[in-house]
Design a protein around this motif. Structure first.
Motif, mmCIF file in Angstrom:
data_model
loop_
_atom_site.group_PDB
_atom_site.id
_atom_site.type_symbol
_atom_site.label_atom_id
_atom_site.label_comp_id
_atom_site.label_asym_id
_atom_site.label_seq_id
_atom_site.Cartn_x
_atom_site.Cartn_y
_atom_site.Cartn_z
ATOM 1 N N VAL A 1 0.843 -1.193 0.000
ATOM 2 C CA VAL A 1 0.000 0.000 0.000
ATOM 3 C C VAL A 1 0.879 1.244 0.000
ATOM 4 N N GLN A 2 0.643 2.116 -0.959
ATOM 5 C CA GLN A 2 1.339 3.403 -0.985
ATOM 6 C C GLN A 2 0.330 4.489 -0.626
ATOM 7 N N LEU A 3 0.731 5.383 0.259
ATOM 8 C CA LEU A 3 -0.152 6.428 0.746
ATOM 9 C C LEU A 3 0.404 7.790 0.359
ATOM 10 N N GLN A 4 -0.484 8.657 -0.078
ATOM 11 C CA GLN A 4 -0.102 10.009 -0.464
ATOM 12 C C GLN A 4 -0.964 10.987 0.306
ATOM 13 N N ALA A 5 -0.338 11.709 1.229
ATOM 14 C CA ALA A 5 -1.044 12.718 2.009
ATOM 15 C C ALA A 5 -0.903 14.076 1.349
ATOM 16 N N SER A 6 -1.968 14.855 1.409
ATOM 17 C CA SER A 6 -1.941 16.184 0.819
ATOM 18 C C SER A 6 -2.939 17.086 1.519
ATOM 19 N N ARG B 1 -3.371 -1.078 -3.518
ATOM 20 C CA ARG B 1 -4.514 -1.915 -3.189
ATOM 21 C C ARG B 1 -5.558 -1.041 -2.513
ATOM 22 N N THR B 2 -6.733 -1.588 -2.360
ATOM 23 C CA THR B 2 -7.797 -0.799 -1.736
ATOM 24 C C THR B 2 -7.672 -0.848 -0.219
ATOM 25 N N LYS C 1 -13.048 6.737 -4.287
ATOM 26 C CA LYS C 1 -11.740 7.356 -4.529
ATOM 27 C C LYS C 1 -10.625 6.708 -3.724
ATOM 28 N N ASN C 2 -10.978 5.730 -2.902
ATOM 29 C CA ASN C 2 -9.981 5.054 -2.064
ATOM 30 C C ASN C 2 -9.162 6.095 -1.283
ATOM 31 N N THR C 3 -9.872 7.013 -0.706
ATOM 32 C CA THR C 3 -9.239 8.155 -0.051
ATOM 33 C C THR C 3 -9.873 8.391 1.313
ATOM 34 N N VAL C 4 -9.042 8.749 2.264
ATOM 35 C CA VAL C 4 -9.501 9.130 3.599
ATOM 36 C C VAL C 4 -9.232 10.613 3.779
#
Length: 122
Positions: free
Chosen positions: A1-6, A26-27, A75-78
């Motif tokens: 899992v790769q996470l991108q914070a913005s 992955r989801t 969007k698979n986004t938190v």
């Protein structure tokens, strides 16, 4: 899992910001996602977390009632909606993911994003 914070930035006290944590690889479906923050010279502190499957949320007392964590399945986004920001909220904010329940301890999270800076002027 790769996470991108913005979504970080410079705001005045009382303003709002919304941070995003997008996953790739992955989801999030079987994971919990947490937000943590670290100010200079301090430890990395828990802010909020959400269980992707159940939607159960957990908050640090210092942000309860001001911050809201949510998820967007499509969007698979938190997101971390931060309202009524205070100077003491200033820090680098990190999102992280772990398999299983939403927990407070940063050491229980396996995957980390790169961090986004939040600066709050008084």
């Amino acid at each position: 899992v790769q996470l991108q914070a913005s979504g970080g930035g410079l705001v005045q006290a009382g303003d709002s910001l919304r941070l995003s944590c997008a996953a790739s690889g992955r989801t999030f479906s079987s994971y919990a996602v947490g937000w943590f923050r670290q100010a200079p010279g301090k430890e990395r502190d828990f802010v909020a977390a959400i269980s992707w499957s159940s939607g159960i949320t957990v908050y640090a007392d210092s942000v309860k009632g001001r911050f809201t964590i949510s998820r967007d399945n499509a969007k698979n986004t938190v997101y971390l909606q931060m309202n009524s920001l205070r100077p003491e909220d200033a820090a680098v904010y990190y999102c992280a993911a772990r398999g299983g329940a939403a927990l407070r301890g940063p050491s229980t999270y396996s995957y980390w994003g790169q961090g986004t800076q939040v600066t709050v002027s008084s």
